[in-house]
Design an enzyme around this catalytic site. Structure first.
Site, PDB file in Angstrom:
ATOM      1  N   SER A 151       0.836  -1.193   0.000  1.00  0.00           N
ATOM      2  CA  SER A 151       0.000   0.000   0.000  1.00  0.00           C
ATOM      3  C   SER A 151       0.871   1.243   0.000  1.00  0.00           C
ATOM      4  O   SER A 151       2.089   1.172   0.184  1.00  0.00           O
ATOM      5  CB  SER A 151      -0.906   0.033   1.249  1.00  0.00           C
ATOM      6  OG  SER A 151      -1.741  -1.096   1.312  1.00  0.00           O
TER       7      SER A 151
ATOM      8  N   ASP B 241      -4.105   2.361  -1.936  1.00  0.00           N
ATOM      9  CA  ASP B 241      -3.417   3.573  -2.394  1.00  0.00           C
ATOM     10  C   ASP B 241      -4.344   4.756  -2.144  1.00  0.00           C
ATOM     11  O   ASP B 241      -5.341   4.943  -2.863  1.00  0.00           O
ATOM     12  CB  ASP B 241      -3.077   3.465  -3.881  1.00  0.00           C
ATOM     13  CG  ASP B 241      -2.300   2.190  -4.189  1.00  0.00           C
ATOM     14  OD1 ASP B 241      -1.074   2.262  -4.256  1.00  0.00           O
ATOM     15  OD2 ASP B 241      -2.941   1.125  -4.345  1.00  0.00           O
TER      16      ASP B 241
ATOM     17  N   SER C 101      -3.560  -3.659  -3.165  1.00  0.00           N
ATOM     18  CA  SER C 101      -2.854  -2.462  -2.707  1.00  0.00           C
ATOM     19  C   SER C 101      -3.844  -1.390  -2.274  1.00  0.00           C
ATOM     20  O   SER C 101      -4.813  -1.102  -2.973  1.00  0.00           O
ATOM     21  CB  SER C 101      -1.966  -1.913  -3.837  1.00  0.00           C
ATOM     22  OG  SER C 101      -1.215  -0.806  -3.391  1.00  0.00           O
TER      23      SER C 101
END
Length: 347
Positions: free
Chosen positions: A230, A270, A268
């Site tokens: 991340s 983000d 992930s």
């Protein structure tokens, strides 16, 4: 001062004096770093990073804010209300995935102590916490970060140049298969002959594989088994912009993220949180109207601010790598610092 990382020029805009998020006047950052070897297989490599939007009380003097979720595989708190009301009223805290609750509790305790009216004569408060999964190096199940650590990070916040690398919330994070962590950068944007605006970025980098890293010319095969990763990106500015304009700025962070090689994987998280401290909104405003000034959308400075965000995001990620040191972790794992061959490319 030119915009550079270890001698490489990132973009064309000038950096701020410290080249970090605290170049935005009033912004303060504090870390608590936790490192402890529990036994042969388990250890603590984690921490907390606190970002304060200005030198006053963020609940009593709120600031325009926005968030932008690029990929939502994350466990943040407070973003729903930021997007609904366009205001930030607490410090922003970063930590590891399993300790979001503890850090929220600590931040809440601090803000309740500072503001006795919360929950009594006034409304509730929206606490903002972001996270990255540092379980490759850190024994996350121990939930080592306590509410007291969050309070300590807030109280430690200063306007000095921010310590980067394997510190605070970045103590156990990885980036492109190397040791990542906390990174900062800033850009100064001219508005007219007498006035400039500053954009500052702080990242908690924890993403990517070695063969994705743009500056790794060898393109090594990455066989390490670990979560997709991340990145938390905190954007601060003193430009007079609305919450809607802040979301537009936040949408330019992925440009810097992509330039360095991120493909934004399925797993992930983000996330961008953006704020401007050009003006504050009093909590106790009795007037039914707000008198605020914001930049015109069609003024050339808007495009320069977009450019500043992209450049500073790219450089902040690079700084998180360049400032990190080799770190040992759980199960005998080791996260190596960026190798010399890549550092030489950057030079």
């Amino acid at each position: 001062m030119k915009a550079s990382v270890a001698g490489i020029k990132i973009g064309s805009l000038k950096t701020g004096e410290k080249n970090c998020i605290t170049d935005v006047k009033g912004v303060r950052v504090g870390h608590v770093t936790l490192k402890e070897n529990v036994n042969a297989d388990e250890c603590i490599r984690t921490g907390v990073t606190a970002i304060l939007p200005h030198s006053g009380n963020p609940f009593k003097e709120k600031v325009p804010a926005a968030s932008y979720v690029i990929n939502g595989f994350g466990k943040t708190t407070g973003l729903v209300q930021i997007d609904e009301l366009g205001l930030l009223e607490s410090p922003i805290l970063l930590t590891n995935t399993f300790c979001v609750g503890n850090v929220l509790q600590g931040s809440l305790q601090y803000m309740l102590q500072e503001n006795p009216e919360i929950g009594d004569t006034t409304s509730s408060i929206n606490i903002v916490v972001g996270e990255c999964n540092d379980s490759y190096l850190n024994t996350a199940r121990l939930m080592a970060v306590t509410p007291e650590h969050a309070i300590e990070a807030i109280k430690a916040a200063s306007g000095d140049k921010v310590q980067e690398g394997a510190v605070g919330a970045g103590t156990g994070t990885m980036c492109f298969g190397y040791k990542g962590g906390i990174g900062c950068a800033s850009r100064v944007v001219p508005f007219n002959e007498n006035e400039t605006y500053t954009v500052g970025i702080l990242v908690q980098s924890n993403f990517g594989k070695k063969d994705e890293f743009y500056f790794d010319i060898i393109k090594q095969e990455d066989k390490m088994e670990r979560p997709d990763g991340s990145i938390m990106m905190i954007l601060a500015t003193d430009a007079p912009v609305s919450d809607r304009q802040l979301k537009r700025l936040a949408k330019r962070c992925p440009i810097g993220l992509g330039r360095i090689g991120s493909n934004i994987h399925h797993g992930s998280g983000d996330v961008v949180v953006a704020f401007s401290n050009a003006a504050t909104i009093p909590h106790d405003q009795k007037n039914g109207k707000e008198n605020v000034h914001v930049l015109r959308e069609d003024h050339p400075v808007m495009s320069l601010l977009f450019q500043a965000v992209a450049e500073a995001t790219e450089e902040a990620i690079l700084n998180s790598l360049l400032q990190a040191e080799t770190t040992s972790g759980r199960m005998g794992r080791v996260a190596e610092r960026l190798p010399e061959n890549i550092i030489n490319v950057l030079k």
